[in-house]
Design a protein around this motif. Structure first.
Motif, short mmCIF file in Angstrom:
data_model
loop_
_atom_site.label_atom_id
_atom_site.label_comp_id
_atom_site.label_asym_id
_atom_site.label_seq_id
_atom_site.Cartn_x
_atom_site.Cartn_y
_atom_site.Cartn_z
N GLN A 224 35.15 53.51 30.44
CA GLN A 224 36.30 52.82 31.00
C GLN A 224 36.58 53.26 32.44
OE1 GLN A 224 38.23 50.25 29.37
NE2 GLN A 224 38.58 50.05 31.56
N ARG A 225 36.52 54.57 32.67
CA ARG A 225 36.78 55.08 34.02
C ARG A 225 35.71 54.61 35.00
NH1 ARG A 225 36.07 60.23 34.32
NH2 ARG A 225 35.45 60.70 32.19
N PHE A 226 34.45 54.59 34.54
CA PHE A 226 33.37 54.17 35.44
C PHE A 226 33.49 52.68 35.78
CE2 PHE A 226 29.11 52.85 36.62
CZ PHE A 226 28.77 53.84 37.53
N ILE A 227 33.79 51.87 34.78
CA ILE A 227 33.94 50.43 35.02
C ILE A 227 35.12 50.16 35.94
CG2 ILE A 227 34.48 48.20 33.95
CD1 ILE A 227 31.63 49.07 33.46
N LYS A 228 36.21 50.88 35.74
CA LYS A 228 37.40 50.69 36.59
C LYS A 228 37.07 50.99 38.05
CE LYS A 228 42.16 52.30 37.28
NZ LYS A 228 43.24 53.20 36.77
N ALA A 229 36.40 52.10 38.30
CA ALA A 229 36.05 52.46 39.68
C ALA A 229 35.08 51.46 40.28
CB ALA A 229 35.45 53.87 39.71
N ASP A 272 35.51 38.04 40.91
CA ASP A 272 36.72 38.73 41.35
C ASP A 272 37.01 39.97 40.51
OD1 ASP A 272 37.33 36.86 43.38
OD2 ASP A 272 38.18 35.50 41.88
N ASN A 273 36.55 39.95 39.25
CA ASN A 273 36.96 41.00 38.31
C ASN A 273 35.85 41.49 37.39
OD1 ASN A 273 36.62 38.78 36.68
ND2 ASN A 273 38.81 38.49 36.28
N GLY A 274 34.59 41.15 37.71
CA GLY A 274 33.48 41.64 36.90
C GLY A 274 33.21 40.85 35.63
N MET A 275 33.86 39.70 35.49
CA MET A 275 33.71 38.92 34.26
C MET A 275 33.39 37.46 34.56
SD MET A 275 36.92 40.41 32.00
CE MET A 275 38.10 40.36 33.38
N ARG A 276 32.75 36.81 33.58
CA ARG A 276 32.52 35.36 33.59
C ARG A 276 32.85 34.83 32.20
NH1 ARG A 276 32.64 32.37 37.70
NH2 ARG A 276 30.98 30.96 37.08
N GLY A 277 32.99 33.49 32.11
CA GLY A 277 33.47 32.88 30.89
C GLY A 277 32.40 32.67 29.82
N GLU A 278 32.83 32.10 28.71
CA GLU A 278 31.98 31.88 27.55
C GLU A 278 30.79 31.00 27.87
OE1 GLU A 278 30.98 32.39 23.47
OE2 GLU A 278 32.54 33.37 24.68
N GLU A 315 44.61 46.85 34.74
CA GLU A 315 45.19 48.06 35.33
C GLU A 315 45.23 47.96 36.85
OE1 GLU A 315 42.90 51.33 33.92
OE2 GLU A 315 43.72 51.25 31.89
N LEU A 316 44.22 47.36 37.44
CA LEU A 316 44.14 47.28 38.90
C LEU A 316 45.05 46.22 39.50
CD1 LEU A 316 40.28 47.73 39.32
CD2 LEU A 316 42.07 49.38 39.93
N THR A 317 45.56 45.31 38.67
CA THR A 317 46.45 44.26 39.17
C THR A 317 47.91 44.56 38.90
OG1 THR A 317 46.07 43.03 37.10
CG2 THR A 317 44.73 42.42 39.01
N LYS A 318 48.20 45.73 38.33
CA LYS A 318 49.60 46.12 38.08
C LYS A 318 50.32 46.41 39.39
CE LYS A 318 48.97 48.05 33.45
NZ LYS A 318 49.03 49.28 32.61
#
Length: 318
Positions: A224-229, A272-278, A315-318
């Motif tokens: 989790q920490r690695f992905i966040k960074a 933008d956030n490391g993700m793509r849709g289904e 967490e990064l958009t808070k």
């Protein structure tokens, strides 16, 4: 014994470049096939101190895709950015998960010697890719299929990184090659012919992060920490052109003008956030399955796990 043998082969054959992202912290070993724009979110996270902020010392180690993936499964690496190879491994049942997609429009181009004007003319000719089963190989086979050229009618050769494929093409070791940036710019200057732009035809996995499935169970907080960074590095890279250009120049060993051209050419292909849709996930799996000649349906959650990226993005958009 087998692990020792693999380790010996790994360090005998792989050219390793280890650059630490801080003097202290938990060491995380990341396999990268080459320093390219796809790796820039990690370079940014390392050099701007985002990994250090999470208590991580990130070590980026360069090795060919297939070798690096095998070494990761054997425990030599914690992550790999070669998610094209990771996708192939995962659909074949190996315990690998894709955790993050950095860029989704494959910045590959098929170049040939000047005397060829169409892909159909490459029948019986040699085409260089990075590694068999890699993203460049899989996408090449789809491009050939779309032009009604069977992959068995050409000779696909695994050459290595983009610069190696460019050299193989210019020295006429091969008649064509799948090139990535910045080799495509060199190919243009050398008068080689562009036969296809993969980014104009496909959306699929290219750059990102994959990990052995056991790591998600054994060290979920560390993952989790690695992905966040890394996502913080992705956001910086996409939103800060002037701050990213010098890092491209340094890590990719290119001049500033080339870095600016490459940045502008490719930045819109980054998430933008490391993700793509289904739909993206299903299409990526289907493309790989077609190349393997398999028809069964594999659920997306058997291959992709964006839960860490989703939590990090929140967490990064808070």
């Amino acid at each position: 014994m087998r692990k020792k043998q693999l380790t010996g082969v790994f360090f005998a054959w792989v050219f390793v470049i280890a650059l630490a992202g801080g003097a202290h912290g938990e060491r995380v070993r990341v396999h990268i096939p080459t320093y390219s724009e796809a790796v820039m979110p990690l370079v940014v996270a390392r050099d701007r101190g985002f990994y250090a902020q999470e208590g991580i010392e990130a070590i980026l180690i360069q090795a060919r895709g297939a070798i690096g993936l095998k070494a990761m499964i054997a425990g030599e690496f914690d992550f790999t950015t070669a998610i094209g190879s990771a996708l192939l491994a995962a659909v074949q049942g190996l315990p690998v998960k894709i955790l993050m997609v950095a860029d989704y429009k494959p910045m590959f181009w098929l170049y040939s010697q000047p005397e060829f004007s169409s892909i159909k003319q490459l029948k019986g000719k040699r085409i260089a890719v990075s590694a068999l089963g890699s993203a460049s190989d899989t996408l090449l086979r789809h491009v050939l299929q779309r032009r009604r050229v069977a992959s068995k009618d050409v000779v696909i050769i695994a050459i290595g990184a983009g610069t190696e494929r460019f050299v193989a093409l210019t020295t006429k070791v091969v008649e064509a090659a799948v090139l990535s940036a910045p080799s495509n710019l060199l190919a243009d200057k050398a008068g080689l012919r562009t036969l296809a732009s993969f980014g104009e035809e496909f959306e699929t996995v290219k750059g990102g992060l994959a990990a052995p499935a056991r790591l998600l169970v054994e060290k979920p907080q560390g993952v989790q920490r690695f992905i966040k960074a890394t996502i913080k590095g992705l956001k910086y890279f996409k939103g800060n052109r002037e701050g990213s250009i010098p890092l491209m120049v340094k890590s990719m060993r290119i001049d500033e003008e080339t870095a600016r051209i490459l940045y502008d050419l490719q930045i819109e292909a980054f998430t933008d956030n490391g993700m793509r849709g289904e739909t993206f996930m299903r299409t990526s799996i289907q493309m790989q399955m077609e190349q393997l000649g398999r028809k069964e349906t594999i659920p997306t959650d058997a291959i992709f796990d964006f839960s860490f990226a989703k939590k990090a993005s929140a967490e990064l958009t808070k």
